[in-house]
Design an enzyme around this catalytic site. Structure first.
Site, PDB file in Angstrom:
ATOM      1  CG  ASP A 179      35.870  39.895  35.993  1.00  0.00           C
ATOM      2  OD1 ASP A 179      36.172  40.172  34.814  1.00  0.00           O
ATOM      3  OD2 ASP A 179      36.192  38.820  36.533  1.00  0.00           O
ATOM      4  CE  LYS A 204      38.914  33.062  30.781  1.00  0.00           C
ATOM      5  NZ  LYS A 204      39.803  33.354  31.912  1.00  0.00           N
TER       6      LYS A 204
END
Length: 386
Positions: A179, A204
């Site tokens: 990730d 994000k």
């Protein structure tokens, strides 16, 4: 064409339309659910928007270039959809090794899969390389099928020795999924050190403006890429064209946003270490941080996330959140606005995360304005005066 360009340049240039006189500089958003087609489908032909769109393609090409992938990225309707697709490559009853500190819903998904499919889960301290590799090897249990990596971890900011973990996992045939949301492709490109799968919450930093919910997966291996793409189509975990177009627009300023927010985060971290209301600060830029040496060696930047523990426990942490005026009390991260929250307010957060930990996501505001607001909130929240 992309091999000799920096990631900062690729964020601006990749995924552009072919140059032609009178042509657009930016790819347009295409709002169509279906495409004209007859006869046997041709590979790569656009048929129906659940399987692919022009708007997806531009973003996927840009993200693939940024991660130095041999293949385009695969965009999903959310970060959790991308994470779910990644875990879908595992057979029922497989064993996975996961960090004890990671995005809370990743850990919740792993727990759900354990109950429903018999997934076997081993939790590790990701900063302890030898312990992680021992868990991957597994002894009598046999090797793990997948090692899941976050680096830096959410929210504790542990930094993994990614090249060593990839090499050790591959020795026993385990896949490695990373990730890369916190580091972004500007901070590290896991595929270049051999990782098999890379995941992003596009919501994000990549999109960067707190206005879309999207995810993405990258894989160099053709079979893995095909399998993840098929999962998206079969499960309908697709993104809308407007959201992907906005994400591509946000991607163009990624380098500037990350450069500003990382620099401000380092300034704030250094000041917070000296603040009388603060018991502990975590940021890899700090020479005394446990992840500093590894981050310096392996990452192109220390990131924009801080971990702060004020004196006074969780009650003081909550008061700090209530006292800020410029910082936004909110979950999520990576937007242009600075935000903060006490992580253990979520019941699903890892129990080893301190109750009083504040996770701060530094945005692009003036650093002095951010400092003044944070300073007054810490003093108010911990009953300091003056």
């Amino acid at each position: 064409m992309h091999e000799d360009l920096s990631p900062e340049t690729l964020a601006v240039t990749a995924g552009r339309p072919e140059r032609r006189r009178g042509g657009p500089v930016n790819p347009p958003v295409v709002l169509s659910s279906t495409y004209v087609s007859s006869g046997p489908p041709v590979p790569g032909e656009l048929l129906y928007a659940r399987a692919g769109t022009e708007t997806w393609q531009s973003f996927e090409l840009a993200l693939g270039a940024l991660e130095r992938s041999a293949r385009p990225g695969i965009v999903f309707g959310s970060g959790m959809a991308a994470i779910s697709a990644t875990f879908s490559v595992l057979a029922a009853g497989s064993r996975v090794v996961v960090p004890r500190h990671a995005y809370q819903l990743t850990l919740a998904l792993v727990a759900d899969l354990r109950e429903r499919t018999g997934l076997r889960v081993t939790s590790v301290d990701l900063a302890d390389t030898e312990a992680v590799l021992a868990a991957v090897r597994g002894g009598a249990e046999g090797p793990a099928a997948l090692l899941w990596v976050e680096s830096p971890t959410n929210p504790m900011l542990e930094v993994a020795d990614l090249p060593a973990l990839v090499a050790g996992a591959h020795e026993v045939g385990a896949l490695v999924a990373v990730d890369n949301t916190f580091a972004t492709p500007l901070g590290q490109r896991p595929l270049t050190v051999g990782a098999d799968l890379v995941v992003h919450s596009v919501t994000k930093y990549l999109a960067g403006h707190s206005d879309v919910v999207l995810g993405a997966v990258l894989a160099d291996d053709e079979a893995l890429h095909t399998r993840i793409t098929a999962y998206r189509t079969l499960h309908g975990a697709i993104a809308g064209p407007w959201e992907v177009w906005l994400a591509l627009r946000g991607l163009r300023t990624l380098a500037l946003r990350v450069e500003r927010s990382q620099a401000s985060a380092a300034v704030l971290a250094a000041r917070l270490v000296e603040h009388p209301a603060v018991a502990e600060v975590r940021h890899p830029s700090l020479p005394g941080d446990p992840g500093h040496a590894r981050a310096t060696a392996l990452l192109d930047g220390y990131g924009s996330i801080l971990g702060v523990r004020p004196h006074g426990g969780p009650q003081a942490a909550d008061r700090v959140v209530e006292a800020v005026r410029l910082w936004v009390p909110a979950t999520s991260l990576g937007g242009v606005e600075s935000s903060l929250e006490r992580r253990r307010r979520f019941a699903t957060e890892a129990p080893t995360v301190p109750e009083d930990l504040l996770r701060l996501s530094v945005g692009i505001e003036d650093v002095e304005d951010l400092w003044r607001d944070l300073d007054q909130a810490l003093r108010a929240g911990t009953s300091l005066v003056g």
